[in-house]
Design a protein around this motif. Sequence first.
Motif, PDB file in Angstrom:
ATOM      1  N   LYS A   7      71.467  22.818  10.051  1.00  0.00           N
ATOM      2  CA  LYS A   7      70.127  23.295   9.724  1.00  0.00           C
ATOM      3  C   LYS A   7      69.990  23.471   8.226  1.00  0.00           C
ATOM      4  O   LYS A   7      70.906  23.949   7.557  1.00  0.00           O
ATOM      5  CB  LYS A   7      69.851  24.636  10.415  1.00  0.00           C
ATOM      6  CG  LYS A   7      69.895  24.562  11.920  1.00  0.00           C
ATOM      7  CD  LYS A   7      69.666  25.928  12.538  1.00  0.00           C
ATOM      8  CE  LYS A   7      69.780  25.848  14.055  1.00  0.00           C
ATOM      9  NZ  LYS A   7      69.619  27.162  14.676  1.00  0.00           N
ATOM     10  N   PHE A   8      68.837  23.120   7.723  1.00  0.00           N
ATOM     11  CA  PHE A   8      68.490  23.380   6.331  1.00  0.00           C
ATOM     12  C   PHE A   8      68.063  24.838   6.233  1.00  0.00           C
ATOM     13  O   PHE A   8      67.249  25.314   7.023  1.00  0.00           O
ATOM     14  CB  PHE A   8      67.329  22.458   5.901  1.00  0.00           C
ATOM     15  CG  PHE A   8      66.866  22.696   4.490  1.00  0.00           C
ATOM     16  CD1 PHE A   8      67.505  22.079   3.435  1.00  0.00           C
ATOM     17  CD2 PHE A   8      65.801  23.544   4.221  1.00  0.00           C
ATOM     18  CE1 PHE A   8      67.088  22.293   2.139  1.00  0.00           C
ATOM     19  CE2 PHE A   8      65.378  23.766   2.926  1.00  0.00           C
ATOM     20  CZ  PHE A   8      66.023  23.137   1.875  1.00  0.00           C
ATOM     21  N   ASP A   9      68.650  25.573   5.271  1.00  0.00           N
ATOM     22  CA  ASP A   9      68.323  26.992   5.129  1.00  0.00           C
ATOM     23  C   ASP A   9      68.657  27.413   3.699  1.00  0.00           C
ATOM     24  O   ASP A   9      69.797  27.266   3.270  1.00  0.00           O
ATOM     25  CB  ASP A   9      69.145  27.811   6.133  1.00  0.00           C
ATOM     26  CG  ASP A   9      68.739  29.275   6.200  1.00  0.00           C
ATOM     27  OD1 ASP A   9      68.220  29.804   5.196  1.00  0.00           O
ATOM     28  OD2 ASP A   9      68.971  29.888   7.246  1.00  0.00           O
ATOM     29  N   ILE A  10      67.698  27.911   2.972  1.00  0.00           N
ATOM     30  CA  ILE A  10      67.948  28.366   1.600  1.00  0.00           C
ATOM     31  C   ILE A  10      67.816  29.877   1.470  1.00  0.00           C
ATOM     32  O   ILE A  10      67.593  30.404   0.386  1.00  0.00           O
ATOM     33  CB  ILE A  10      67.031  27.638   0.595  1.00  0.00           C
ATOM     34  CG1 ILE A  10      65.562  27.866   0.936  1.00  0.00           C
ATOM     35  CG2 ILE A  10      67.372  26.165   0.520  1.00  0.00           C
ATOM     36  CD1 ILE A  10      64.597  27.380  -0.134  1.00  0.00           C
ATOM     37  N   SER A  11      67.985  30.585   2.580  1.00  0.00           N
ATOM     38  CA  SER A  11      67.848  32.040   2.549  1.00  0.00           C
ATOM     39  C   SER A  11      68.983  32.678   1.753  1.00  0.00           C
ATOM     40  O   SER A  11      70.111  32.165   1.703  1.00  0.00           O
ATOM     41  CB  SER A  11      67.830  32.613   3.965  1.00  0.00           C
ATOM     42  OG  SER A  11      69.093  32.462   4.574  1.00  0.00           O
ATOM     43  N   LYS A  12      68.682  33.813   1.153  1.00  0.00           N
ATOM     44  CA  LYS A  12      69.672  34.569   0.401  1.00  0.00           C
ATOM     45  C   LYS A  12      70.821  34.993   1.315  1.00  0.00           C
ATOM     46  O   LYS A  12      71.987  34.965   0.918  1.00  0.00           O
ATOM     47  CB  LYS A  12      69.000  35.791  -0.222  1.00  0.00           C
ATOM     48  CG  LYS A  12      69.896  36.601  -1.095  1.00  0.00           C
ATOM     49  CD  LYS A  12      69.149  37.756  -1.731  1.00  0.00           C
ATOM     50  CE  LYS A  12      70.087  38.590  -2.573  1.00  0.00           C
ATOM     51  NZ  LYS A  12      69.420  39.753  -3.141  1.00  0.00           N
ATOM     52  N   GLU A  13      70.506  35.352   2.530  1.00  0.00           N
ATOM     53  CA  GLU A  13      71.514  35.793   3.492  1.00  0.00           C
ATOM     54  C   GLU A  13      72.557  34.700   3.750  1.00  0.00           C
ATOM     55  O   GLU A  13      73.763  34.968   3.773  1.00  0.00           O
ATOM     56  CB  GLU A  13      70.830  36.187   4.801  1.00  0.00           C
ATOM     57  CG  GLU A  13      71.796  36.567   5.899  1.00  0.00           C
ATOM     58  CD  GLU A  13      71.073  36.823   7.202  1.00  0.00           C
ATOM     59  OE1 GLU A  13      71.037  37.982   7.605  1.00  0.00           O
ATOM     60  OE2 GLU A  13      70.558  35.844   7.793  1.00  0.00           O
ATOM     61  N   LYS A  14      72.127  33.479   3.923  1.00  0.00           N
ATOM     62  CA  LYS A  14      73.066  32.386   4.198  1.00  0.00           C
ATOM     63  C   LYS A  14      73.910  32.066   2.965  1.00  0.00           C
ATOM     64  O   LYS A  14      75.109  31.805   3.069  1.00  0.00           O
ATOM     65  CB  LYS A  14      72.316  31.134   4.678  1.00  0.00           C
ATOM     66  CG  LYS A  14      71.573  31.312   5.986  1.00  0.00           C
ATOM     67  CD  LYS A  14      72.493  31.630   7.135  1.00  0.00           C
ATOM     68  CE  LYS A  14      71.825  31.603   8.482  1.00  0.00           C
ATOM     69  NZ  LYS A  14      70.768  32.540   8.710  1.00  0.00           N
ATOM     70  N   LYS A  15      73.282  32.096   1.809  1.00  0.00           N
ATOM     71  CA  LYS A  15      74.028  31.860   0.573  1.00  0.00           C
ATOM     72  C   LYS A  15      75.090  32.942   0.388  1.00  0.00           C
ATOM     73  O   LYS A  15      76.226  32.654   0.010  1.00  0.00           O
ATOM     74  CB  LYS A  15      73.100  31.833  -0.636  1.00  0.00           C
ATOM     75  CG  LYS A  15      73.835  31.605  -1.943  1.00  0.00           C
ATOM     76  CD  LYS A  15      72.903  31.716  -3.121  1.00  0.00           C
ATOM     77  CE  LYS A  15      73.622  31.545  -4.429  1.00  0.00           C
ATOM     78  NZ  LYS A  15      74.466  32.684  -4.793  1.00  0.00           N
ATOM     79  N   GLU A  16      74.739  34.197   0.656  1.00  0.00           N
ATOM     80  CA  GLU A  16      75.698  35.293   0.525  1.00  0.00           C
ATOM     81  C   GLU A  16      76.869  35.135   1.497  1.00  0.00           C
ATOM     82  O   GLU A  16      77.990  35.512   1.181  1.00  0.00           O
ATOM     83  CB  GLU A  16      75.002  36.638   0.720  1.00  0.00           C
ATOM     84  CG  GLU A  16      74.140  37.003  -0.469  1.00  0.00           C
ATOM     85  CD  GLU A  16      73.302  38.255  -0.256  1.00  0.00           C
ATOM     86  OE1 GLU A  16      73.297  38.812   0.875  1.00  0.00           O
ATOM     87  OE2 GLU A  16      72.654  38.665  -1.231  1.00  0.00           O
ATOM     88  N   TRP A  17      76.636  34.549   2.668  1.00  0.00           N
ATOM     89  CA  TRP A  17      77.716  34.301   3.621  1.00  0.00           C
ATOM     90  C   TRP A  17      78.734  33.349   2.996  1.00  0.00           C
ATOM     91  O   TRP A  17      79.943  33.576   3.061  1.00  0.00           O
ATOM     92  CB  TRP A  17      77.152  33.721   4.929  1.00  0.00           C
ATOM     93  CG  TRP A  17      78.225  33.390   5.924  1.00  0.00           C
ATOM     94  CD1 TRP A  17      78.764  34.229   6.864  1.00  0.00           C
ATOM     95  CD2 TRP A  17      78.925  32.146   6.053  1.00  0.00           C
ATOM     96  NE1 TRP A  17      79.754  33.576   7.571  1.00  0.00           N
ATOM     97  CE2 TRP A  17      79.870  32.291   7.087  1.00  0.00           C
ATOM     98  CE3 TRP A  17      78.851  30.928   5.390  1.00  0.00           C
ATOM     99  CZ2 TRP A  17      80.728  31.264   7.481  1.00  0.00           C
ATOM    100  CZ3 TRP A  17      79.694  29.909   5.775  1.00  0.00           C
ATOM    101  CH2 TRP A  17      80.618  30.078   6.816  1.00  0.00           C
TER     102      TRP A  17
END
Length: 157
Positions: A7-17
């Motif tokens: 999945k394409f996802d540019i959320s801060k939460e995913k980046k922090e993971w």
Amino acid sequence: MNNITYKFDISKEKKEWIDHNLELYNFSKNVWLNPILYQMKEKEFGFYAYIDEKIVGGAYGYIDECYWIFLDLLLVEEAYRNKNIATNLMEKVEKFARENRCVGIKTETWSFQARGFYEKMGFTVYGQLENHPPHATDYLLKKVLIHDEKDFPEPIK
């Protein structure tokens, strides 16, 4: 491994993971890459040259998590070049790096910018990327300040 989806996802939460798990892995391989440094983020610096209250030049960057200075920006207005302003700014950056026990200074410059200046300041090219942007070369430069590993800073524990 059935049903892997992407999945394409540019959320801060995913980046922090990614950041968090990569920090833990990196530290497990090299004690100098302590997650505390990542949490502290980089230590920024900025040095500026003024003539009659007008900024005519500046150097900006940060100490990265690898105990190196990254000189992100260096500029002297064209009308004030060849007056040792850039040299004096670089001397301040190097002094700051030494005071903070940095291993070295790294930066990059394009072929139409200041490669020769950096080389005069003791930097060497350690990489280059042609056509970045098109019809120009991006040079990666470094100046090593600590050559003997016995002089490396102690890792943060």
